[in-house]
Write an enzyme that holds these catalytic residues in place. Structure first.
Site, mmCIF file in Angstrom:
data_model
loop_
_atom_site.group_PDB
_atom_site.id
_atom_site.type_symbol
_atom_site.label_atom_id
_atom_site.label_comp_id
_atom_site.label_asym_id
_atom_site.label_seq_id
_atom_site.Cartn_x
_atom_site.Cartn_y
_atom_site.Cartn_z
ATOM 1 N N THR A 198 0.797 -1.227 0.000
ATOM 2 C CA THR A 198 0.000 0.000 0.000
ATOM 3 C C THR A 198 0.834 1.284 0.000
ATOM 4 O OG1 THR A 198 -1.432 1.340 1.465
ATOM 5 C CG2 THR A 198 -0.173 -0.369 2.521
ATOM 6 N N GLU A 204 0.292 3.611 1.855
ATOM 7 C CA GLU A 204 0.438 4.039 3.254
ATOM 8 C C GLU A 204 1.843 3.754 3.782
ATOM 9 O OE1 GLU A 204 -1.682 5.607 5.730
ATOM 10 O OE2 GLU A 204 -2.439 6.299 3.816
ATOM 11 N N TYR A 263 -1.051 0.485 10.846
ATOM 12 C CA TYR A 263 -1.414 -0.185 9.584
ATOM 13 C C TYR A 263 -0.242 -0.119 8.603
ATOM 14 C CZ TYR A 263 -3.464 -0.851 4.952
ATOM 15 O OH TYR A 263 -3.699 -1.279 3.662
ATOM 16 N N LYS A 281 2.237 -3.229 7.136
ATOM 17 C CA LYS A 281 2.364 -3.509 5.696
ATOM 18 C C LYS A 281 3.821 -3.436 5.235
ATOM 19 C CE LYS A 281 -1.920 -4.208 4.166
ATOM 20 N NZ LYS A 281 -2.361 -5.229 3.210
ATOM 21 N N HIS A 303 -7.950 2.914 -3.924
ATOM 22 C CA HIS A 303 -8.874 2.580 -5.015
ATOM 23 C C HIS A 303 -10.230 2.230 -4.411
ATOM 24 C CE1 HIS A 303 -6.312 -0.825 -3.948
ATOM 25 N NE2 HIS A 303 -7.407 -1.571 -4.088
HETATM 26 P P1 NAP Z 1 -11.324 -4.716 2.689
HETATM 27 O O1 NAP Z 1 -12.539 -4.363 1.921
HETATM 28 O O2 NAP Z 1 -11.183 -4.235 4.087
HETATM 29 O O3 NAP Z 1 -11.212 -6.310 2.695
HETATM 30 C C1 NAP Z 1 -10.301 -6.987 3.511
HETATM 31 C C2 NAP Z 1 -10.789 -8.402 3.712
HETATM 32 O O4 NAP Z 1 -9.862 -9.088 4.584
HETATM 33 C C3 NAP Z 1 -12.168 -8.540 4.364
HETATM 34 O O5 NAP Z 1 -12.968 -9.376 3.579
HETATM 35 C C4 NAP Z 1 -11.865 -9.169 5.703
HETATM 36 O O6 NAP Z 1 -12.815 -10.066 6.139
HETATM 37 C C5 NAP Z 1 -10.595 -9.947 5.408
HETATM 38 N N1 NAP Z 1 -9.897 -10.275 6.655
HETATM 39 C C6 NAP Z 1 -9.623 -9.433 7.682
HETATM 40 N N2 NAP Z 1 -9.010 -10.103 8.673
HETATM 41 C C7 NAP Z 1 -8.891 -11.381 8.285
HETATM 42 C C8 NAP Z 1 -8.365 -12.550 8.874
HETATM 43 N N3 NAP Z 1 -7.832 -12.535 10.100
HETATM 44 N N4 NAP Z 1 -8.399 -13.715 8.183
HETATM 45 C C9 NAP Z 1 -8.964 -13.752 6.952
HETATM 46 N N5 NAP Z 1 -9.512 -12.685 6.341
HETATM 47 C C10 NAP Z 1 -9.469 -11.509 6.996
HETATM 48 O O7 NAP Z 1 -10.010 -4.272 1.908
HETATM 49 P P2 NAP Z 1 -9.828 -3.926 0.334
HETATM 50 O O8 NAP Z 1 -10.080 -2.490 0.134
HETATM 51 O O9 NAP Z 1 -10.535 -4.944 -0.473
HETATM 52 O O10 NAP Z 1 -8.256 -4.104 0.193
HETATM 53 C C11 NAP Z 1 -7.686 -5.360 -0.131
HETATM 54 C C12 NAP Z 1 -6.251 -5.392 0.347
HETATM 55 O O11 NAP Z 1 -5.508 -4.349 -0.293
HETATM 56 C C13 NAP Z 1 -6.048 -5.168 1.834
HETATM 57 O O12 NAP Z 1 -4.941 -5.956 2.223
HETATM 58 C C14 NAP Z 1 -5.685 -3.706 1.968
HETATM 59 O O13 NAP Z 1 -4.902 -3.486 3.112
HETATM 60 C C15 NAP Z 1 -4.907 -3.507 0.683
HETATM 61 N N6 NAP Z 1 -4.950 -2.168 0.088
HETATM 62 C C16 NAP Z 1 -6.126 -1.563 -0.152
HETATM 63 C C17 NAP Z 1 -6.159 -0.336 -0.797
HETATM 64 C C18 NAP Z 1 -7.454 0.352 -1.120
HETATM 65 O O14 NAP Z 1 -7.411 1.545 -1.408
HETATM 66 N N7 NAP Z 1 -8.562 -0.343 -1.144
HETATM 67 C C19 NAP Z 1 -4.953 0.256 -1.200
HETATM 68 C C20 NAP Z 1 -3.763 -0.403 -0.952
HETATM 69 C C21 NAP Z 1 -3.766 -1.637 -0.324
HETATM 70 P P3 NAP Z 1 -14.152 -9.569 6.894
HETATM 71 O O15 NAP Z 1 -15.120 -9.470 5.772
HETATM 72 O O16 NAP Z 1 -14.382 -10.657 7.845
HETATM 73 O O17 NAP Z 1 -13.847 -8.277 7.553
HETATM 74 O O1 F7E Z 2 -8.934 8.103 4.407
HETATM 75 C C1 F7E Z 2 -9.277 11.609 5.469
HETATM 76 C C2 F7E Z 2 -8.338 10.726 6.240
HETATM 77 O O2 F7E Z 2 -9.901 6.084 5.464
HETATM 78 C C3 F7E Z 2 -8.488 8.937 3.364
HETATM 79 C C4 F7E Z 2 -7.253 2.083 2.873
HETATM 80 O O3 F7E Z 2 -7.838 1.373 1.830
HETATM 81 O O4 F7E Z 2 -6.124 3.558 1.361
HETATM 82 C C5 F7E Z 2 -7.028 3.523 2.448
HETATM 83 O O5 F7E Z 2 -6.506 4.240 3.546
HETATM 84 C C6 F7E Z 2 -8.197 10.325 3.887
HETATM 85 C C7 F7E Z 2 -7.351 10.363 5.148
HETATM 86 O O6 F7E Z 2 -8.343 5.884 3.456
HETATM 87 C C8 F7E Z 2 -12.525 11.386 7.057
HETATM 88 O O7 F7E Z 2 -7.760 11.425 7.350
HETATM 89 C C9 F7E Z 2 -11.227 12.959 6.340
HETATM 90 O O8 F7E Z 2 -6.394 11.367 5.031
HETATM 91 O O9 F7E Z 2 -10.608 6.699 3.122
HETATM 92 P P1 F7E Z 2 -9.552 6.657 4.136
HETATM 93 P P2 F7E Z 2 -6.787 5.789 3.793
HETATM 94 O O10 F7E Z 2 -6.497 6.084 5.195
HETATM 95 O O11 F7E Z 2 -6.086 6.600 2.756
HETATM 96 C C10 F7E Z 2 -4.819 3.008 1.621
HETATM 97 C C11 F7E Z 2 -4.016 3.094 0.354
HETATM 98 C C12 F7E Z 2 -4.885 1.656 2.233
HETATM 99 O O12 F7E Z 2 -3.986 0.837 2.043
HETATM 100 C C13 F7E Z 2 -5.930 1.429 3.260
HETATM 101 O O13 F7E Z 2 -6.177 0.035 3.449
HETATM 102 O O14 F7E Z 2 -9.432 10.942 4.221
HETATM 103 N N1 F7E Z 2 -10.611 11.769 6.088
HETATM 104 N N2 F7E Z 2 -12.410 12.735 6.929
HETATM 105 C C14 F7E Z 2 -11.387 10.779 6.506
HETATM 106 N N3 F7E Z 2 -11.236 9.446 6.474
HETATM 107 C C15 F7E Z 2 -12.234 8.665 6.970
HETATM 108 N N4 F7E Z 2 -12.134 7.323 6.896
HETATM 109 N N5 F7E Z 2 -13.356 9.236 7.521
HETATM 110 C C16 F7E Z 2 -13.551 10.591 7.592
HETATM 111 O O15 F7E Z 2 -14.558 11.049 8.095
#
Ligand code: NAP
Ligand code: F7E
Length: 327
Positions: free
Chosen positions: A126, A128, A151, A155, A181
């Site tokens: 990520t 992050e 987090y 990672k 995304h």
């Molecule tokens: P998500 O919607 O939070 O999905 C994560 C999944 O992991 C959920 O289905 C969750 O199951 C499962 N999980 C959590 N703990 C587990 C455990 N102990 N054993 C087995 N499964 C478990 O995340 P996503 O947005 O699809 O992202 C997919 C991956 O990409 C994640 O690793 C995230 O950190 C990474 N990532 C995401 C983004 C983004 O912007 N979306 C960007 C960069 C990296 P439950 O349904 O039970 O909660």
């Molecule tokens: O926050 C700001 C917050 O929680 C984005 C995960 O998929 O992407 C995600 O992480 C920004 C931050 O995503 C609120 O402070 C303002 O600056 O949607 P977010 P994230 O933290 O960027 C990365 C790439 C991952 O890997 C992660 O798994 O938005 N923000 N106001 C807020 N954020 C939240 N959640 N809620 C608010 O009310």
């Protein structure tokens, strides 16, 4: 014979999009699920693929369940998408976040090494991990890591363990360093979906105010459906490597909010938005923007969906959900 893939995180956001892509390519898809009292297949249902997944039980924190699983299925590819993925919760649940996101990856890699060393492995890394680090305001594969949350730190461990199994044991492992995304099945806690869901509720008269934290934070937001193609392409490449995946463009939370209200036909967005410091984080990541040149050059991958189209897609999907409910 059909190729096989094991997808962890199958019930989250990316799992269903990736599984759909793999099914279209003729794969047999195993989906890892943990034990739930009350399971939800909503995201897989949204894409219409629930019945096509071979569900297998296990948990990223339970090493023996992963050992048995890999031994039994010996898939051609494993996509590790499972995580405690909400940055905001990772301070209060730092140990759990570490156990799932860091140690879980070590367990999975060990299972591959012991029982299926030809399995190719994709790790969901990520942006992050970069935190506050950048060169001229953006990040690529050579940018040093400076994670700002438990987090991000978990990672970074998983990233290096993935690299280390490649270098130590010659296992085909890749890190996709994905920037944010989103999609209509994004989790409700993440800011984009919180906004589009809130905007839809306001439009339908179900809510008046949307409370948000830092409106100045900037992210490189793309569409999840585009990004799972990059995951697949990494494992089809001749050599395993690590890639930054993003659009190359970033926007503030404020810009996202304005556009979401505009797509719902509401002009006076400021009347409906309240800034609440309770949503601020102990340490913020203020500005992320990808330089995805390597992925474009070596994988032929490029984001297809524009920022405007992404916001519109999410707002329309949430408006549709509430319109259907109110009929
Ligand atoms: P998500 O919607 O939070 O999905 C994560 C999944 O992991 C959920 O289905 C969750 O199951 C499962 N999980 C959590 N703990 C587990 C455990 N102990 N054993 C087995 N499964 C478990 O995340 P996503 O947005 O699809 O992202 C997919 C991956 O990409 C994640 O690793 C995230 O950190 C990474 N990532 C995401 C983004 C983004 O912007 N979306 C960007 C960069 C990296 P439950 O349904 O039970 O909660
Ligand atoms: O926050 C700001 C917050 O929680 C984005 C995960 O998929 O992407 C995600 O992480 C920004 C931050 O995503 C609120 O402070 C303002 O600056 O949607 P977010 P994230 O933290 O960027 C990365 C790439 C991952 O890997 C992660 O798994 O938005 N923000 N106001 C807020 N954020 C939240 N959640 N809620 C608010 O009310």
């Amino acid at each position: 014979m059909a190729k096989t893939a094991l997808v962890t995180g199958i019930l989250g956001q990316d799992g269903p999009y990736l599984a759909k892509l793999l099914l279209e390519k003729g794969y047999k898809v195993y989906g890892l699920i943990r034990r739930y009292s009350n399971i939800s297949f909503d995201n897989l249902d949204y894409l219409g693929i629930t019945k096509k997944i071979n569900f297998v039980e296990g948990d990223m924190t339970d090493e023996s369940s992963l050992l048995h699983l890999v031994k039994r299925t010996m898939p051609d590819e494993i996509y590790n998408l499972a995580a405690q993925s909400f940055v905001g919760a990772s301070w209060a649940q730092a140990k759990l976040t570490t156990e799932i996101n860091a140690l879980g990856v070590l367990y999975m890699l060990n299972a591959i090494k012991l029982f299926s060393p030809t399995t190719k492995f994709y790790q969901a890394s990520t942006s992050e991990m970069f935190g506050t680090s950048h060169e001229n305001g953006s990040q690529d594969e050579n940018t040093i890591f400076h994670p700002r949350s438990p987090y991000g730190i978990s990672k970074v461990y998983a990233y290096w363990m993935t690299v280390n199994f490649r270098e130590s044991y010659d296992i085909f492992t890749c890190n996709g360093i994905l920037f944010n995304h989103e999609s209509p099945i994004r989790g409700m806690q993440f800011v984009t979906r919180k906004i589009t869901d809130g905007v839809a509720k306001i439009k339908m008269g179900l809510m008046d105010k949307l409370s948000l934290g830092n409106l100045d934070a900037k992210r490189d937001w793309g569409f999840a459906g585009d990004y799972v193609e990059a995951m697949y392409l990494m494992l089809q490449n001749e050599k395993p490597d690590d890639y930054v995946i993003g659009t190359g463009e970033n926007h503030s939370v404020r810009e996202f909010v304005k556009l979401a209200f505009k797509h719902a036909g509401i002009n006076d967005w400021e009347k409906h938005v309240v800034v609440d410091v309770r949503f601020n984080r102990p340490a913020e990541v203020p500005n992320l923007k990808a330089r995805p040149n390597k992925a474009q050059k070596q994988l032929g991958w490029k984001a297809k969906t524009s920022f405007d189209d992404l916001v519109k897609m999410m707002v329309e999907a949430d408006l549709k959900r509430y319109s259907v409910k109110s009929v």
